[in-house]
Design a protein around this motif. Sequence first.
Motif, mmCIF file in Angstrom:
data_model
loop_
_atom_site.group_PDB
_atom_site.id
_atom_site.type_symbol
_atom_site.label_atom_id
_atom_site.label_comp_id
_atom_site.label_asym_id
_atom_site.label_seq_id
_atom_site.Cartn_x
_atom_site.Cartn_y
_atom_site.Cartn_z
ATOM 1 N N THR A 1 -1.286 -19.162 3.758
ATOM 2 C CA THR A 1 -1.375 -18.259 4.906
ATOM 3 C C THR A 1 -0.340 -17.145 4.766
ATOM 4 O OG1 THR A 1 0.242 -19.504 6.212
ATOM 5 C CG2 THR A 1 -2.067 -20.174 6.414
ATOM 6 N N PRO A 2 -0.616 -15.985 5.370
ATOM 7 C CA PRO A 2 0.380 -14.910 5.354
ATOM 8 C C PRO A 2 1.703 -15.335 5.975
ATOM 9 C CG PRO A 2 -1.753 -14.058 6.041
ATOM 10 C CD PRO A 2 -1.886 -15.549 5.996
ATOM 11 N N LEU B 1 -8.905 1.921 -6.031
ATOM 12 C CA LEU B 1 -9.124 1.685 -4.605
ATOM 13 C C LEU B 1 -7.770 1.798 -3.919
ATOM 14 C CD1 LEU B 1 -11.537 0.144 -6.082
ATOM 15 C CD2 LEU B 1 -11.706 -1.198 -3.985
ATOM 16 N N THR B 2 -7.598 2.780 -3.051
ATOM 17 C CA THR B 2 -6.311 3.023 -2.403
ATOM 18 C C THR B 2 -6.271 2.388 -1.018
ATOM 19 O OG1 THR B 2 -7.119 5.154 -1.586
ATOM 20 C CG2 THR B 2 -5.904 5.160 -3.669
ATOM 21 N N PHE B 3 -5.055 2.150 -0.529
ATOM 22 C CA PHE B 3 -4.878 1.508 0.772
ATOM 23 C C PHE B 3 -5.479 2.355 1.888
ATOM 24 C CE2 PHE B 3 -2.217 1.100 4.625
ATOM 25 C CZ PHE B 3 -2.583 -0.187 4.976
ATOM 26 N N SER B 4 -6.225 1.679 2.782
ATOM 27 C CA SER B 4 -6.878 2.368 3.895
ATOM 28 C C SER B 4 -6.273 1.973 5.238
ATOM 29 C CB SER B 4 -8.379 2.058 3.893
ATOM 30 O OG SER B 4 -9.002 2.544 5.058
ATOM 31 N N LYS C 1 -7.735 -9.315 10.908
ATOM 32 C CA LYS C 1 -7.537 -10.630 10.308
ATOM 33 C C LYS C 1 -6.316 -10.662 9.381
ATOM 34 C CE LYS C 1 -12.375 -12.038 10.596
ATOM 35 N NZ LYS C 1 -13.562 -12.529 9.854
ATOM 36 N N GLU C 2 -5.493 -9.621 9.501
ATOM 37 C CA GLU C 2 -4.195 -9.567 8.808
ATOM 38 C C GLU C 2 -4.325 -9.238 7.321
ATOM 39 O OE1 GLU C 2 -2.651 -13.406 9.613
ATOM 40 O OE2 GLU C 2 -2.734 -13.161 11.769
ATOM 41 N N TYR C 3 -5.424 -8.620 6.926
ATOM 42 C CA TYR C 3 -5.609 -8.239 5.526
ATOM 43 C C TYR C 3 -5.535 -6.726 5.369
ATOM 44 C CZ TYR C 3 -7.023 -12.961 4.258
ATOM 45 O OH TYR C 3 -7.030 -14.313 4.037
ATOM 46 N N LEU D 1 -10.071 -6.426 -0.193
ATOM 47 C CA LEU D 1 -9.084 -6.891 0.763
ATOM 48 C C LEU D 1 -7.918 -7.558 0.047
ATOM 49 C CD1 LEU D 1 -11.345 -8.465 3.544
ATOM 50 C CD2 LEU D 1 -10.337 -6.182 3.501
ATOM 51 N N GLY D 2 -6.709 -7.294 0.532
ATOM 52 C CA GLY D 2 -5.513 -7.943 0.008
ATOM 53 C C GLY D 2 -4.700 -8.486 1.158
ATOM 54 N N ASN D 3 -3.799 -9.451 0.897
ATOM 55 C CA ASN D 3 -2.985 -10.030 1.947
ATOM 56 C C ASN D 3 -2.032 -9.011 2.551
ATOM 57 O OD1 ASN D 3 -4.041 -12.611 1.864
ATOM 58 N ND2 ASN D 3 -2.622 -13.282 0.274
ATOM 59 N N VAL D 4 -1.748 -9.189 3.841
ATOM 60 C CA VAL D 4 -0.778 -8.333 4.521
ATOM 61 C C VAL D 4 0.568 -8.387 3.829
ATOM 62 C CG1 VAL D 4 0.607 -8.123 6.618
ATOM 63 C CG2 VAL D 4 -1.853 -8.371 6.788
#
Length: 228
Positions: A134-135, A184-187, A192-194, A224-227
């Motif tokens: 979990t994050p 793919l750049t951060f948007s 859901k914390e991703y 999607l990547g983890n927070v």
Amino acid sequence: MDSTHIKANANKHRFTKEMTYIEAKAFQDELEDEINVQRQKEGKRPFIWDMGSELTDQGISNADPESGYNVKGEREKHFAYPTHTACDEHGFVLDVVVTSGNIHDSQAAVQLVKKVKRGFLEMKHVVADAAYKTPMLTRFSSQTHVRPVLSYTRSKGKEEFLSLKLYVNDEYYDCYLCPGNQELTFSTVNCKEYRKYKSDPKKCMLCLLLNECKTSESNQSTCLGNVC
């Protein structure tokens, strides 16, 4: 670190149904604040977290209300207490946390890591299965200088599309590279914390892998990547 269940001295057929709040996950408030700060920096509306969605219908034992209803197949239904145990590499038990049934695994994991770290300052790693992935645990571990070693989780996606495990994360530039070598750049951060990453649709239109890629109607690939 792993968990098991101690069966409670309670009849599994004698219980009442009650609407109760799910126990908050460790660091949940902190993560929610961080998500909204990030969204405000991007000029987007902050999320309003719906506490009503955290309500759940739980079976409460008449004999032992603090225990939790555990289900592992039709023959393994019973009220029990989750026990989280930490061992060293030789199998010696370092510490144990026993919780009631409504405590989330991430909450118990944070408590256990705290206890073991106090007794064994030289601890550098914590190893656990995917249930602890979990994050919250990842964030807490990094803050206490303990590296989490967690089980690999298979990427989910439709078989006709390229596997998500083919996307490569570039931590330095905070981006992902798709199998077509597009960035793919951060948007944004979703509820859901991703962290959500998107490609340039103009480049995707010219890609030979377009029909095999998991893209939206606008020909834009997402990942999607983890927070944390």
